[in-house]
Structures are given as C-alpha cells and as structure tokens.
Scaffold this motif. Structure first.
Motif, PDB file in Angstrom:
ATOM      1  N   VAL A  83      15.789   1.806  -6.001  1.00 47.36           N
ATOM      2  CA  VAL A  83      15.132   0.726  -5.285  1.00 47.36           C
ATOM      3  C   VAL A  83      13.998   1.317  -4.462  1.00 47.36           C
ATOM      4  CG1 VAL A  83      15.368  -1.095  -3.552  1.00 47.36           C
ATOM      5  CG2 VAL A  83      17.201  -0.695  -5.214  1.00 47.36           C
ATOM      6  N   TYR A  84      12.840   0.737  -4.598  1.00 50.12           N
ATOM      7  CA  TYR A  84      11.672   1.189  -3.854  1.00 50.12           C
ATOM      8  C   TYR A  84      11.299   0.156  -2.800  1.00 50.12           C
ATOM      9  CZ  TYR A  84      11.223   4.662  -7.480  1.00 50.12           C
ATOM     10  OH  TYR A  84      11.471   5.710  -8.327  1.00 50.12           O
ATOM     11  N   ILE A  85      10.686   0.623  -1.745  1.00 50.39           N
ATOM     12  CA  ILE A  85      10.199  -0.293  -0.721  1.00 50.39           C
ATOM     13  C   ILE A  85       8.758   0.061  -0.366  1.00 50.39           C
ATOM     14  CG2 ILE A  85      11.150   1.110   1.185  1.00 50.39           C
ATOM     15  CD1 ILE A  85      11.694  -1.712   2.556  1.00 50.39           C
ATOM     16  N   CYS A  86       7.976  -0.993  -0.154  1.00 50.17           N
ATOM     17  CA  CYS A  86       6.580  -0.824   0.227  1.00 50.17           C
ATOM     18  C   CYS A  86       6.489  -0.761   1.752  1.00 50.17           C
ATOM     19  CB  CYS A  86       5.771  -2.002  -0.299  1.00 50.17           C
ATOM     20  SG  CYS A  86       4.093  -2.014   0.325  1.00 50.17           S
ATOM     21  N   GLU A  87       5.883   0.296   2.259  1.00 51.98           N
ATOM     22  CA  GLU A  87       5.714   0.429   3.710  1.00 51.98           C
ATOM     23  C   GLU A  87       4.741  -0.592   4.265  1.00 51.98           C
ATOM     24  OE1 GLU A  87       4.498   4.077   5.479  1.00 51.98           O
ATOM     25  OE2 GLU A  87       5.992   5.215   4.373  1.00 51.98           O
ATOM     26  N   THR A  88       3.854  -1.047   3.428  1.00 53.34           N
ATOM     27  CA  THR A  88       2.787  -1.911   3.911  1.00 53.34           C
ATOM     28  C   THR A  88       3.240  -3.359   4.060  1.00 53.34           C
ATOM     29  OG1 THR A  88       1.189  -0.462   2.870  1.00 53.34           O
ATOM     30  CG2 THR A  88       0.429  -2.663   3.468  1.00 53.34           C
ATOM     31  N   CYS A  89       3.937  -3.892   3.046  1.00 51.68           N
ATOM     32  CA  CYS A  89       4.323  -5.309   3.113  1.00 51.68           C
ATOM     33  C   CYS A  89       5.841  -5.494   3.103  1.00 51.68           C
ATOM     34  CB  CYS A  89       3.669  -6.095   1.976  1.00 51.68           C
ATOM     35  SG  CYS A  89       4.379  -5.787   0.349  1.00 51.68           S
ATOM     36  N   THR A  90       6.600  -4.412   3.082  1.00 47.76           N
ATOM     37  CA  THR A  90       8.074  -4.402   3.114  1.00 47.76           C
ATOM     38  C   THR A  90       8.728  -5.013   1.874  1.00 47.76           C
ATOM     39  OG1 THR A  90       8.482  -6.496   4.289  1.00 47.76           O
ATOM     40  CG2 THR A  90       8.052  -4.552   5.648  1.00 47.76           C
ATOM     41  N   LEU A  91       7.956  -5.247   0.850  1.00 52.26           N
ATOM     42  CA  LEU A  91       8.579  -5.684  -0.401  1.00 52.26           C
ATOM     43  C   LEU A  91       9.479  -4.563  -0.922  1.00 52.26           C
ATOM     44  CD1 LEU A  91       8.609  -7.797  -2.777  1.00 52.26           C
ATOM     45  CD2 LEU A  91       6.904  -6.340  -3.853  1.00 52.26           C
ATOM     46  N   ASN A 105      -2.922  -9.274   0.082  1.00 53.62           N
ATOM     47  CA  ASN A 105      -3.995  -8.324   0.303  1.00 53.62           C
ATOM     48  C   ASN A 105      -3.786  -7.675   1.673  1.00 53.62           C
ATOM     49  OD1 ASN A 105      -6.325  -6.988   0.902  1.00 53.62           O
ATOM     50  ND2 ASN A 105      -7.677  -8.638   0.206  1.00 53.62           N
ATOM     51  N   PRO A 106      -3.537  -6.355   1.690  1.00 56.43           N
ATOM     52  CA  PRO A 106      -3.240  -5.688   2.966  1.00 56.43           C
ATOM     53  C   PRO A 106      -4.316  -5.937   4.017  1.00 56.43           C
ATOM     54  CG  PRO A 106      -2.935  -4.179   1.135  1.00 56.43           C
ATOM     55  CD  PRO A 106      -3.527  -5.437   0.554  1.00 56.43           C
ATOM     56  N   ALA A 107      -5.544  -6.091   3.585  1.00 57.02           N
ATOM     57  CA  ALA A 107      -6.628  -6.313   4.539  1.00 57.02           C
ATOM     58  C   ALA A 107      -6.459  -7.627   5.293  1.00 57.02           C
ATOM     59  CB  ALA A 107      -7.966  -6.297   3.813  1.00 57.02           C
ATOM     60  N   GLU A 108      -5.671  -8.534   4.717  1.00 59.61           N
ATOM     61  CA  GLU A 108      -5.505  -9.844   5.346  1.00 59.61           C
ATOM     62  C   GLU A 108      -4.202  -9.979   6.126  1.00 59.61           C
ATOM     63  OE1 GLU A 108      -5.858 -12.488   2.049  1.00 59.61           O
ATOM     64  OE2 GLU A 108      -8.008 -12.157   1.829  1.00 59.61           O
ATOM     65  N   PHE A 109      -3.369  -8.953   6.089  1.00 65.83           N
ATOM     66  CA  PHE A 109      -2.055  -9.049   6.722  1.00 65.83           C
ATOM     67  C   PHE A 109      -2.133  -9.515   8.162  1.00 65.83           C
ATOM     68  CE2 PHE A 109       0.777  -5.958   4.187  1.00 65.83           C
ATOM     69  CZ  PHE A 109       0.542  -6.715   3.069  1.00 65.83           C
ATOM     70  N   LYS A 110      -3.024  -8.899   8.889  1.00 63.22           N
ATOM     71  CA  LYS A 110      -3.039  -9.131  10.329  1.00 63.22           C
ATOM     72  C   LYS A 110      -3.399 -10.560  10.658  1.00 63.22           C
ATOM     73  CE  LYS A 110      -3.852  -4.331  11.213  1.00 63.22           C
ATOM     74  NZ  LYS A 110      -4.793  -3.439  10.590  1.00 63.22           N
ATOM     75  N   GLU A 111      -3.966 -11.242   9.697  1.00 67.97           N
ATOM     76  CA  GLU A 111      -4.360 -12.618   9.970  1.00 67.97           C
ATOM     77  C   GLU A 111      -3.313 -13.622   9.517  1.00 67.97           C
ATOM     78  OE1 GLU A 111      -8.197 -12.579   8.079  1.00 67.97           O
ATOM     79  OE2 GLU A 111      -8.465 -10.664   9.107  1.00 67.97           O
ATOM     80  N   LEU A 112      -2.289 -13.148   8.863  1.00 68.57           N
ATOM     81  CA  LEU A 112      -1.273 -14.055   8.361  1.00 68.57           C
ATOM     82  C   LEU A 112      -0.121 -14.145   9.351  1.00 68.57           C
ATOM     83  CD1 LEU A 112      -1.084 -12.995   4.612  1.00 68.57           C
ATOM     84  CD2 LEU A 112      -2.255 -14.960   5.572  1.00 68.57           C
TER      85      LEU A 112
END
Ligand SMILES: [Zn+2]
Length: 74
Positions: free
Chosen positions: A25-33, A56-63
């Motif tokens: 099982v893998y996990i993404c540090e950026t979006c926690t998927l 899109n990681p660039a948009e994370f902070k706005e979501l």
C-alpha cells in the motif's frame, strides 16, 4: 512512482501484506491518497485515473474540502 490523483512524486510505502508480499500500500504525501498496488490501472496509473477525481497540488491551498494532512507515524 507517481500519485495517481495529484501526480506528486512524494509517494511512500505505507504497508505491505503481512505474509507473502502479495500487495503493498502506497500513500501520497501531498494529497494523502493511499492505494494498493494490486488495484487496476484506473486506480494506480496517473494516466488512467478518473479525471473527475484528479487534484492539482498547486490548487490544494485554495480548496476548503481537503482534510488536513495527518502526521505520519513512523
Ligand atoms: Zn497525491
């Protein structure tokens, strides 16, 4: 390896099958998927992942709906 959802390369191995390495099982540090490597390409392949669910990681902070990233337990 890339995260299928946000295509970040900050992907960590989260856990393995306890017995025979049948899966990982893998996990993404950026979006926690997190995803299992035995799932189909529509889950594991960034090219085939359902575009409606891509991030899109660039948009994370706005979501607002992205949950906070929990601290990783080591
Ligand atoms: Zn991701």
């Amino acid at each position: 390896m890339k995260c299928p959802r946000c295509e970040s390369e900050k992907v960590n191995l989260l856990t393995k099958a306890p017995v025979d390495d049948a899966w990982e099982v893998y996990i993404c540090e950026t979006c926690t998927l997190s995803w299992r490597n035995t799932e189909g390409p529509n889950i594991t392949d960034p090219e085939k992942y359902d575009k409606r669910f891509k991030l899109n990681p660039a948009e994370f902070k706005e979501l607002d709906q992205i949950p906070p990233i929990p601290e990783l337990k080591k």
